[in-house]
Design an enzyme around this catalytic site. Structure first.
Site, PDB file in Angstrom:
ATOM      1  N   GLY A 111      -7.854  58.809  63.758  1.00  0.00           N
ATOM      2  CA  GLY A 111      -9.002  58.995  62.865  1.00  0.00           C
ATOM      3  C   GLY A 111      -8.623  58.904  61.390  1.00  0.00           C
ATOM      4  CD  GLU A 114     -10.917  55.571  64.399  1.00  0.00           C
ATOM      5  OE1 GLU A 114     -10.777  56.796  64.557  1.00  0.00           O
ATOM      6  OE2 GLU A 114     -11.510  54.845  65.202  1.00  0.00           O
ATOM      7  CD  GLU A 134      -6.887  56.909  68.085  1.00  0.00           C
ATOM      8  OE1 GLU A 134      -5.913  56.127  68.023  1.00  0.00           O
ATOM      9  OE2 GLU A 134      -7.646  57.112  67.133  1.00  0.00           O
TER      10      GLU A 134
END
Ligand code: CO8
Length: 260
Positions: A111, A114, A134
């Protein structure tokens, strides 16, 4: 407004937003995401802020991903809600009128990567490490990373990075076009702020519309993108910024843009 996990400093049109949760390498839990959403909405509405720089506190991490401890206890319903808040934050950055620069000072994982990819461009420390771990946790990127990365570097490199869960060096991320520029760790934030100030000195509406044209044009056909660009270009001729910018050039003085 006071935040527990964010520090915000505004200077000369540039807002530096630091995610500060060092004990967990600045990882994103629900509280950090909620604060980020709230802070970014505020910064987008604040006329004194022209450009935002996002970085992480400390020397080790930008953001080491979503909070694994919190996620490990989530129900499917909570996981869905968590993903939706995260996606809202990432999409909002793209939709903000103001440019947002990621200054990746260390680990940008899951994240965290991201979040960096949601920004308009990335500068990184030469020591940064980037990746999508992930799959090693039995999940996959869920804050828009697969979509952003594949569009940015093409599906083959995105496939390798996401399927392997491997971390890559800042140098490789630069070579692959994920990161625009690399700097020694101690210079990174100053360089990001320097670029932010340069952007902040330009016509606010021209910059905002250019961001809109580039981001939205990517989702259109070439023909529609050109038409969209022309529409935004035309609207700028109804602004004070356009008269000020061209007037200043002709009068051989520095433009003073008001964002009107
Ligand atoms: N979440 C929670 N805590 C974390 C995280 C994290 N992502 N990363 C680090 N921490 C914590 C560690 O648990 C540790 O805490 P403690 O001291 O209490 O044990 C502290 O930060 C320091 O970390 P380490 O001791 O592990 O530091 P190292 O230098 O040994 O290692 C690493 C650094 C390599 C970055 C290592 O911490 C690591 O691998 N972290 C996890 C990275 C990761 O897998 N990130 C991806 C998470 S998943 C994700 O981001 C999904 C996003 C999409 C969500 C979609 C919605 C559901």
């Amino acid at each position: 407004m006071e935040f527990k996990y964010l520090q915000i400093e505004n200077s000369e049109g540039v807002s530096t937003l630091t995610i500060n949760r060092r004990e967990a390498l600045n990882s994103l839990n629900s509280a950090v995401l909620a604060e980020l959403e709230c802070a970014l909405y505020g910064l987008d509405l604040d006329a004194a802020v022209k450009v935002v720089v996002i970085t992480g506190a400390g020397e080790k991490a930008f953001v080491a991903g979503a909070d694994i401890k919190e996620m490990s206890e989530m129900s499917a319903f909570e996981g869905h809600a968590f993903a939706r808040v995260g996606q809202r934050v990432m999409l909002f950055i793209e939709k903000m009128k103001k440019p947002v620069i990621a200054a990746v000072n260390g680990f940008a994982l899951g994240g965290g990567l991201e979040l960096a990819l949601a920004c308009d461009f990335i500068y990184a420390s030469e020591k940064a490490k980037l990746g999508f771990p992930e799959v090693g946790l039995g999940i996959m990127p869920g804050f828009g990373g697969t979509q952003k990365l594949a569009r940015l570097i093409g599906p083959n490199r995105a496939n390798e990075l996401v399927f392997s869960g491997r971390m890559i060096t800042a140098e490789k991320a630069h070579a692959w076009g994920i990161v625009n520029d690399l700097f020694p760790p101690e210079e990174l934030l100053a360089k990001a702020v320097e670029t932010a100030r340069e952007i902040a000195s330009k016509g606010t509406l021209g910059v905002a519309y250019a961001k809109d044209a580039i981001a939205n044009g990517l989702n259109m056909t070439r023909e529609d993108g050109f038409r969209y660009e022309a529409s935004l270009f035309g609207v700028l001729f109804a602004t004070e910024d356009q008269r000020e910018g061209m007037g200043a050039f002709l009068e051989k003085r520095k433009a003073d843009f008001k964002g009107k």
